[in-house]
Design a protein around this motif. Structure first.
Motif, short mmCIF file in Angstrom:
data_model
loop_
_atom_site.label_atom_id
_atom_site.label_comp_id
_atom_site.label_asym_id
_atom_site.label_seq_id
_atom_site.Cartn_x
_atom_site.Cartn_y
_atom_site.Cartn_z
N ALA A 166 5.15 4.83 2.37
CA ALA A 166 5.41 5.99 3.23
C ALA A 166 6.19 5.59 4.48
O ALA A 166 7.15 6.26 4.87
N THR A 198 5.25 10.99 5.33
CA THR A 198 3.80 10.81 5.34
C THR A 198 3.32 10.42 3.93
O THR A 198 3.99 10.71 2.93
N LYS A 199 2.17 9.79 3.90
CA LYS A 199 1.59 9.42 2.62
C LYS A 199 1.31 10.67 1.79
O LYS A 199 1.52 10.67 0.57
N SER A 231 0.85 -1.20 0.00
CA SER A 231 0.00 0.00 0.00
C SER A 231 0.88 1.24 0.00
O SER A 231 2.09 1.18 0.27
N MET A 232 0.28 2.37 -0.26
CA MET A 232 1.01 3.64 -0.19
C MET A 232 1.43 3.90 1.26
O MET A 232 2.47 4.52 1.49
N ASP A 233 0.66 3.41 2.22
CA ASP A 233 1.07 3.52 3.63
C ASP A 233 2.38 2.76 3.86
O ASP A 233 3.26 3.23 4.58
N LYS A 239 0.24 4.94 -6.58
CA LYS A 239 1.04 3.72 -6.60
C LYS A 239 1.34 3.26 -8.02
O LYS A 239 2.44 2.82 -8.32
N TYR A 280 2.40 11.98 -2.39
CA TYR A 280 1.54 12.54 -3.44
C TYR A 280 2.03 13.89 -3.94
O TYR A 280 1.56 14.39 -4.95
#
Length: 194
Positions: free
Chosen positions: A36, A42-43, A31-33, A53, A47
């Motif tokens: 990060a 931070t996520k 995941s993007m988490d 992703k 961005y």
């Protein structure tokens, strides 16, 4: 007491982190988490650099494929007998795989589920077609056995290189020794004369 400053990320270093995460967890499982966390940012900060992703995946796959196609542009891949050119390509693909392990791990595992994956699969097929033609040329020259299907030979040879992403970790085996072993294994099995 002050906190240690965060490492600044640019798009390339963020892509590096994402590729390591994708290689470890699988693209679909990451995941993007996760990215990060691995980057220590931070996520929302991610961005700032990419739309998501899929863009990180696309950048990583592009790196891998650009490196593979660059091998085809090397003088040793373009000049000389087909079998010598093929040996060079097989060695260099193994070398690139070992040097760019996260990128090639992600490339080897793509299945065509997303737009980026489908584009990568098509580019990889184009690469394979070029190598298949080179094998066929070496067969016409009498340097590779005629009873070996060129397309199958390409798949089997690169299957050896591709398998490296599953087991290789930095350690006592030198990258050069692994690449040479792949070439030796492949060519002593398919050449009429070595």
């Amino acid at each position: 007491m002050t906190a240690e400053p965060r490492k600044p990320y640019d798009i390339d270093s963020l892509t590096d982190v994402a590729l390591r995460v994708f290689a470890e967890r699988g693209y679909d499982g990451a995941s993007m988490d996760d990215v990060a966390r691995a980057a220590g940012i931070t996520k929302a900060s991610i961005y700032h650099h990419v739309s998501g992703k899929e863009e990180l995946l696309s950048r990583g796959l592009g790196r891998a494929l650009d490196a593979l196609f660059a091998v085809l542009d090397e003088p040793e891949s373009r000049e000389g007998r087909a079998v010598a050119r093929l040996r060079h390509i097989v060695y260099r693909v193994a070398d690139v795989t070992l040097r760019m392990l996260p990128e090639l791990t992600v490339l080897v595992r793509v299945r065509g589920s997303s737009k980026s994956e489908r584009e990568a699969v098509e580019r990889r097929r184009a690469f394979d077609r070029i190598v298949t033609e080179l094998i066929a040329g070496a067969q016409r020259d009498g340097d590779i056995r005629a009873d070996v299907d060129p397309r199958l030979a390409a798949r089997l040879i690169f299957g050896m290189s591709n398998s490296v992403v599953e087991w290789y970790r930095s350690g006592p085996l030198a990258r050069d020794a692994i690449a040479r072993a792949i070439v030796t294994t492949a060519f002593e099995g398919i050449c009429t004369r070595v």
